[in-house]
Design a protein around this motif. Structure first.
Motif, PDB file in Angstrom:
ATOM      1  N   PHE A 107      47.342  46.069  40.504  1.00  0.00           N
ATOM      2  CA  PHE A 107      46.150  45.576  41.189  1.00  0.00           C
ATOM      3  C   PHE A 107      45.033  46.625  41.299  1.00  0.00           C
ATOM      4  O   PHE A 107      43.900  46.365  40.872  1.00  0.00           O
ATOM      5  CB  PHE A 107      46.500  45.022  42.564  1.00  0.00           C
ATOM      6  CG  PHE A 107      45.318  44.459  43.295  1.00  0.00           C
ATOM      7  CD1 PHE A 107      44.833  43.202  42.969  1.00  0.00           C
ATOM      8  CD2 PHE A 107      44.663  45.188  44.271  1.00  0.00           C
ATOM      9  CE1 PHE A 107      43.719  42.668  43.615  1.00  0.00           C
ATOM     10  CE2 PHE A 107      43.559  44.671  44.924  1.00  0.00           C
ATOM     11  CZ  PHE A 107      43.087  43.408  44.598  1.00  0.00           C
ATOM     12  N   ARG A 111      41.513  46.182  39.223  1.00  0.00           N
ATOM     13  CA  ARG A 111      40.355  45.963  40.092  1.00  0.00           C
ATOM     14  C   ARG A 111      39.319  47.065  39.882  1.00  0.00           C
ATOM     15  O   ARG A 111      38.111  46.791  39.781  1.00  0.00           O
ATOM     16  CB  ARG A 111      40.801  45.910  41.552  1.00  0.00           C
ATOM     17  CG  ARG A 111      39.674  45.682  42.536  1.00  0.00           C
ATOM     18  CD  ARG A 111      38.928  44.388  42.290  1.00  0.00           C
ATOM     19  NE  ARG A 111      39.372  43.310  43.150  1.00  0.00           N
ATOM     20  CZ  ARG A 111      39.181  42.032  42.900  1.00  0.00           C
ATOM     21  NH1 ARG A 111      38.556  41.670  41.801  1.00  0.00           N
ATOM     22  NH2 ARG A 111      39.586  41.100  43.729  1.00  0.00           N
ATOM     23  N   SER A 112      39.764  48.309  39.802  1.00  0.00           N
ATOM     24  CA  SER A 112      38.837  49.432  39.580  1.00  0.00           C
ATOM     25  C   SER A 112      38.195  49.346  38.207  1.00  0.00           C
ATOM     26  O   SER A 112      36.998  49.611  38.050  1.00  0.00           O
ATOM     27  CB  SER A 112      39.591  50.761  39.730  1.00  0.00           C
ATOM     28  OG  SER A 112      40.084  50.915  41.045  1.00  0.00           O
ATOM     29  N   GLN A 114      37.645  46.630  36.459  1.00  0.00           N
ATOM     30  CA  GLN A 114      36.677  45.531  36.475  1.00  0.00           C
ATOM     31  C   GLN A 114      35.380  45.955  37.146  1.00  0.00           C
ATOM     32  O   GLN A 114      34.286  45.585  36.700  1.00  0.00           O
ATOM     33  CB  GLN A 114      37.285  44.315  37.174  1.00  0.00           C
ATOM     34  CG  GLN A 114      38.382  43.643  36.352  1.00  0.00           C
ATOM     35  CD  GLN A 114      39.105  42.542  37.095  1.00  0.00           C
ATOM     36  OE1 GLN A 114      38.976  42.388  38.315  1.00  0.00           O
ATOM     37  NE2 GLN A 114      39.898  41.750  36.378  1.00  0.00           N
ATOM     38  N   SER A 132      48.227  38.642  43.080  1.00  0.00           N
ATOM     39  CA  SER A 132      47.368  39.694  42.524  1.00  0.00           C
ATOM     40  C   SER A 132      46.756  39.250  41.204  1.00  0.00           C
ATOM     41  O   SER A 132      45.555  39.428  40.963  1.00  0.00           O
ATOM     42  CB  SER A 132      48.156  40.990  42.310  1.00  0.00           C
ATOM     43  OG  SER A 132      48.517  41.560  43.542  1.00  0.00           O
ATOM     44  N   LEU A 136      42.837  38.863  40.153  1.00  0.00           N
ATOM     45  CA  LEU A 136      42.334  39.643  39.020  1.00  0.00           C
ATOM     46  C   LEU A 136      41.857  38.741  37.891  1.00  0.00           C
ATOM     47  O   LEU A 136      40.935  39.100  37.147  1.00  0.00           O
ATOM     48  CB  LEU A 136      43.429  40.588  38.508  1.00  0.00           C
ATOM     49  CG  LEU A 136      43.850  41.699  39.467  1.00  0.00           C
ATOM     50  CD1 LEU A 136      45.152  42.350  38.999  1.00  0.00           C
ATOM     51  CD2 LEU A 136      42.759  42.758  39.600  1.00  0.00           C
ATOM     52  N   LYS A 139      38.028  37.776  37.049  1.00  0.00           N
ATOM     53  CA  LYS A 139      37.121  38.641  36.288  1.00  0.00           C
ATOM     54  C   LYS A 139      37.759  39.207  35.027  1.00  0.00           C
ATOM     55  O   LYS A 139      37.144  40.033  34.342  1.00  0.00           O
ATOM     56  CB  LYS A 139      36.638  39.800  37.176  1.00  0.00           C
ATOM     57  CG  LYS A 139      35.742  39.355  38.318  1.00  0.00           C
ATOM     58  CD  LYS A 139      35.177  40.556  39.066  1.00  0.00           C
ATOM     59  CE  LYS A 139      34.227  40.110  40.173  1.00  0.00           C
ATOM     60  NZ  LYS A 139      33.658  41.271  40.906  1.00  0.00           N
TER      61      LYS A 139
END
Length: 375
Positions: A107, A111-112, A114, A132, A136, A139
């Motif tokens: 995750f 996330r970072s 993206q 999760s 995610l 995106k």
């Protein structure tokens, strides 16, 4: 410059081994590619990934503990710390893409990535997507799934149904039954049962076998018993003096275990099923009863409906599991039918399809990538 890809996730073999399969397919299609794994410190990926020949960075992350809420007090701090660690890794490695295979360590990495505009790819192995991955997926550039009907979790235009990647050591294995039997020091003249509860073991399966251990010897069977760490010591004690039993907490070279096995006892997680379809073995499934949405039972029942496996409930395993195995061992026609039917479900090119799509995407010009990500 060589392309660079981060593969994130882990926690169990069901996440780690598909990740390794994807890495192998990427390297096969582009040998110059640089791959870095990111996993959770202290989890099995920190051992298994280097054994497969890849570098891995560990981050301080943990999952939600449902059995002891007090143990979750430090979770927000670990999550914040993990994002700082991930940002350092992204700045240092500068990946062209990030692939998430599930497990809580994926995750913060995806996330970072993206947030920085780096293309992200998800592989969802189960028929019920994890929370999760659902977040995610909003995106993600592309989402690879194992089964149809995943539009209820992910944007339909970005989904590819590819199946589950199986380790090349299993797909390409040439190990004979005799070589497998010899690897475990057993007798090639006897039928062999492989019991595998997954990388972390299976309490219900282990207790059922322990309760009826003498039944194997009395019926001329031998047992390869992968227990997981929690049950390993007890199994070793129970097996002492039994020449027909090999037991250990983990089997690193599963290709030998599958080759040796005439019958398999297994949980019914998505990755276990994918491997068992490839190796074409008669299987008695004991689904993990606490899987999300009870998806392991659904997985196993799907095979039962196709006459490609047998199912024993975890709650009934102590009474029925060994008897079911013994009955199957005495009916070679039944074994042959199960082998034939499960083999028809095998998918061997999932890793290649995932790797090909990732490499195609990161070769696109930036404008085309943006359009693909918004598709």
């Amino acid at each position: 410059m060589n392309k660079r890809i981060i593969i994130a996730g882990g926690g169990t073999g069901g996440h780690i081994f598909p990740a390794i399969a994807i890495a192998g397919a990427l390297k096969q299609q582009d040998p110059s590619i640089e791959i870095l794994f990111v996993g959770a410190q202290g989890k099995m990926e920190m051992e298994k990934v280097p054994q497969a020949g890849y570098k891995i960075e560990g981050i301080t992350i943990a999952g939600f503990n449902r059995s002891s809420l007090i143990k979750n007090i430090g979770l927000p701090f670990k999550l914040i710390k993990s994002f700082f660690q991930v940002n350092r890794i992204l700045r240092s490695f500068m990946p062209d893409a990030v692939v998430g295979v599930g497990g809580y360590s994926s995750f913060p990495v995806l996330r970072s990535a993206q947030a920085k505009g780096i293309p992200t790819f998800i592989h969802e192995s189960n028929s019920f997507a994890g929370k999760s991955n659902i977040l995610l997926g909003k995106k993600a550039t592309h989402i690879f799934v194992a089964t149809d009907g995943m539009e209820k979790f992910f944007p339909a235009g970005r989904i590819s149904v590819v199946g589950n990647p199986v380790r090349s050591t299993i797909v390409q294995s040439k190990v004979t039954r005799e070589e497998g039997i010899r690897f475990f020091g057993l007798d090639p003249a006897k039928q062999t049962v492989l019991s595998t509860g997954g990388s972390l073991g299976a309490k219900g399966i282990n207790e059922a076998i322990a309760a009826h251990l003498d039944g194997f010897e009395k019926n001329g069977l031998q047992l390869i018993w992968q227990t997981g760490k929690p049950f390993a010591e007890q199994a070793a004690s129970l097996s002492a003096g039994h020449g027909n039993i090999w037991t250990h907490d983990f089997i690193a070279q599963m290709e030998y275990a599958f080759a040796a096995a005439d019958i398999v006892i297994s949980r019914s997680g998505a990755m276990s099923i994918a491997e068992l379809c490839v190796v074409q073995k008669p299987v008695v499934f004991v689904p993990f009863p606490f899987a999300a949405e009870d998806h392991q039972t659904a997985n196993a029942q799907n095979l039962v409906n196709k006459k490609a496996g047998l199912l024993v409930k975890d709650s009934e395993a102590k009474d029925k599991l060994v008897d079911t195995v013994l009955a199957l061992s005495k009916d070679t026609g039944w074994q042959t039918a199960l082998k034939t039917n499960i083999g028809r479900l095998a998918i061997t090119d999932a890793g290649d399809r995932i790797a090909g799509e990732i490499l195609k995407e990161i070769a696109l010009p930036p404008t085309a990538k943006k359009e693909a990500g918004n598709g």
